[in-house]
Motif scaffolding. Sequence first.
Motif, short mmCIF file in Angstrom:
data_model
loop_
_atom_site.label_atom_id
_atom_site.label_comp_id
_atom_site.label_asym_id
_atom_site.label_seq_id
_atom_site.Cartn_x
_atom_site.Cartn_y
_atom_site.Cartn_z
N ASP A 34 0.82 -1.20 0.00
CA ASP A 34 0.00 0.00 0.00
C ASP A 34 0.86 1.26 0.00
O ASP A 34 0.47 2.29 -0.56
CB ASP A 34 -0.94 0.01 1.20
N ILE A 37 1.66 2.02 -3.53
CA ILE A 37 0.47 2.57 -4.19
C ILE A 37 0.26 4.02 -3.80
O ILE A 37 -0.03 4.88 -4.63
CB ILE A 37 -0.76 1.70 -3.85
N TYR A 53 -3.92 -1.12 -6.92
CA TYR A 53 -4.74 -1.44 -5.75
C TYR A 53 -5.73 -2.55 -6.08
O TYR A 53 -5.91 -3.48 -5.31
CB TYR A 53 -5.49 -0.20 -5.27
N ALA A 64 -11.57 0.55 -5.12
CA ALA A 64 -10.16 0.88 -5.31
C ALA A 64 -9.97 2.38 -5.46
O ALA A 64 -9.04 2.94 -4.88
CB ALA A 64 -9.61 0.15 -6.53
N VAL A 68 -7.71 4.58 -2.89
CA VAL A 68 -6.53 5.32 -3.36
C VAL A 68 -6.68 6.81 -3.06
O VAL A 68 -5.73 7.47 -2.64
CB VAL A 68 -6.28 5.06 -4.86
#
Length: 75
Positions: A34, A37, A53, A64, A68
């Motif tokens: 993560d 991301i 993701y 997602a 995000v």
Amino acid sequence: MMFLVVILVVFIIGILILISRYSGRTSMPIGCTDDDIRRIGQEGKKIEAIQWYRNLHKVGLKKAKQAVEEMIDEK
């Protein structure tokens, strides 16, 4: 004979187009987390972050995108 060569060339071009279309588009690094991301999302690559993701967490587009956006806003 020439006809077979033309068909072979067209076939090879088609395969190359398919390979280029799908290679690297959503490929995420092995061991992606993560944090990775979040980093790419903060770098302005939001669409790629959403794709990563989705691949990592096996969720839909809406979930997602929301996740995000929350990651990016956390900073």
